[in-house]
Design a protein around this motif. Structure first.
Motif, PDB file in Angstrom:
ATOM      1  N   ASN A 120       0.354  -1.063  -0.211  1.00 52.15           N
ATOM      2  CA  ASN A 120      -0.151   0.178  -0.062  1.00 52.15           C
ATOM      3  C   ASN A 120       0.531   1.358  -0.447  1.00 52.15           C
ATOM      4  OD1 ASN A 120      -2.268  -0.923   0.204  1.00 52.15           O
ATOM      5  ND2 ASN A 120      -2.037  -2.008   2.619  1.00 52.15           N
ATOM      6  N   ASP A 177     -11.853   2.056  -1.130  1.00 52.73           N
ATOM      7  CA  ASP A 177     -10.695   0.421  -0.791  1.00 52.73           C
ATOM      8  C   ASP A 177      -9.859  -0.157  -2.148  1.00 52.73           C
ATOM      9  OD1 ASP A 177      -9.613  -1.624   1.234  1.00 52.73           O
ATOM     10  OD2 ASP A 177     -12.323  -1.456   1.228  1.00 52.73           O
ATOM     11  N   ASN A 179      -7.542  -3.025  -3.071  1.00 53.79           N
ATOM     12  CA  ASN A 179      -5.688  -4.087  -2.941  1.00 53.79           C
ATOM     13  C   ASN A 179      -5.384  -4.156  -4.409  1.00 53.79           C
ATOM     14  OD1 ASN A 179      -4.551  -5.845  -1.055  1.00 53.79           O
ATOM     15  ND2 ASN A 179      -5.184  -7.979  -1.503  1.00 53.79           N
ATOM     16  N   PRO A 180      -3.943  -3.343  -4.012  1.00 54.69           N
ATOM     17  CA  PRO A 180      -3.631  -2.801  -2.958  1.00 54.69           C
ATOM     18  C   PRO A 180      -4.704  -1.553  -2.797  1.00 54.69           C
ATOM     19  CG  PRO A 180      -2.467  -2.728  -4.915  1.00 54.69           C
ATOM     20  CD  PRO A 180      -3.257  -3.561  -4.787  1.00 54.69           C
TER      21      PRO A 180
END
Length: 237
Positions: A120, A177, A179-180
């Protein structure tokens, strides 16, 4: 820049991560700070805000469940004379200590970069409010990886002199939100501020995603004399 509704921004974003809002009340009398944290992991969610001196510190709600304190336990807010520092990490201490020794906000942040939490590489977001002799201005900063490349740190500082009554700016770690998690992009968002601290605090707290929100800190500082009032909201209480 279009003024955005903070309530709408928060309700539309399931995971803005950590966020800082600063600005000036519509009546012009108070400088405003809002800082919130959110979390997806048990380690992140196991936290509260607690008062420490004139600022606050994150603490483990259940110390037995704290697996890694390195990026979750820190002082988000510290006060240095007439200056109030708010950040999303231990760069609060870097800014405080270096400014105490004569450096500037920008100079202090040149010694830091985004968090080492691959993949992240969470941005470090920071703000400082300067209040002196009835005047008020503030600066905001973001230190972020170069589109996820940790070999390069992109540094941005935004300075706001003589803030307009009823206006503020909002910066947060993630666009949404994922991922990453995708880092915040662009300038801090222009938002409206309210005169009443309880009303503004409730607006922010109730607009954050109920599953991911952890804690919120609100402070209203009287620009004329530097006195302040604050409130903490903790999901774990």
């Amino acid at each position: 820049m279009e003024k955005l509704n903070l309530e709408d921004l928060l309700k539309a974003n399931e995971y803005p991560g950590r966020g800082i809002a600063t600005g000036r009340t519509p009546d012009g009398s108070h400088a405003v700070i809002a800082y919130f944290i959110m979390g997806r992991s048990e380690n992140s969610r196991n936290r509260i805000f607690a008062t420490e001196g004139e600022g606050i510190r994150t603490q483990a709600y259940d110390p037995s469940k704290l697996s890694d304190p390195s990026l979750v336990i820190y002082a988000p807010v510290r006060v240095l004379g007439n200056n109030t520092i708010v950040t999303n990490g231990d760069q609060t201490d870097t800014i405080y200590e270096m400014m105490k020794d004569g450096s500037t906000f920008d100079q202090a942040l040149l010694t830091r970069e985004f968090e080492p939490d691959a993949p992240n590489y969470t941005p470090r977001i920071s703000a400082i409010l300067y209040i002196e002799n009835g005047s008020f201005k503030y600066s905001m900063s973001i230190l972020k990886s170069n589109n996820g490349n940790p070999d390069s740190c992109n540094r941005y500082t935004f300075n706001y002199e003589n803030p307009v009554n009823g206006e503020g700016h909002f910066i947060h770690t993630y666009m949404h939100d994922g991922n990453p998690l995708p880092s915040f992009e662009g300038e801090p968002e222009l938002i409206g501020i309210k005169d009443d601290m309880e009303e503004f605090g409730s607006l922010v707290w109730e607009s954050l995603n109920p599953d991911n929100k952890i804690s919120l800190f609100i402070r209203y500082i009287n620009i004329a004399d530097g006195s302040y009032k604050s409130k903490i909201y903790n999901k774990n209480c």
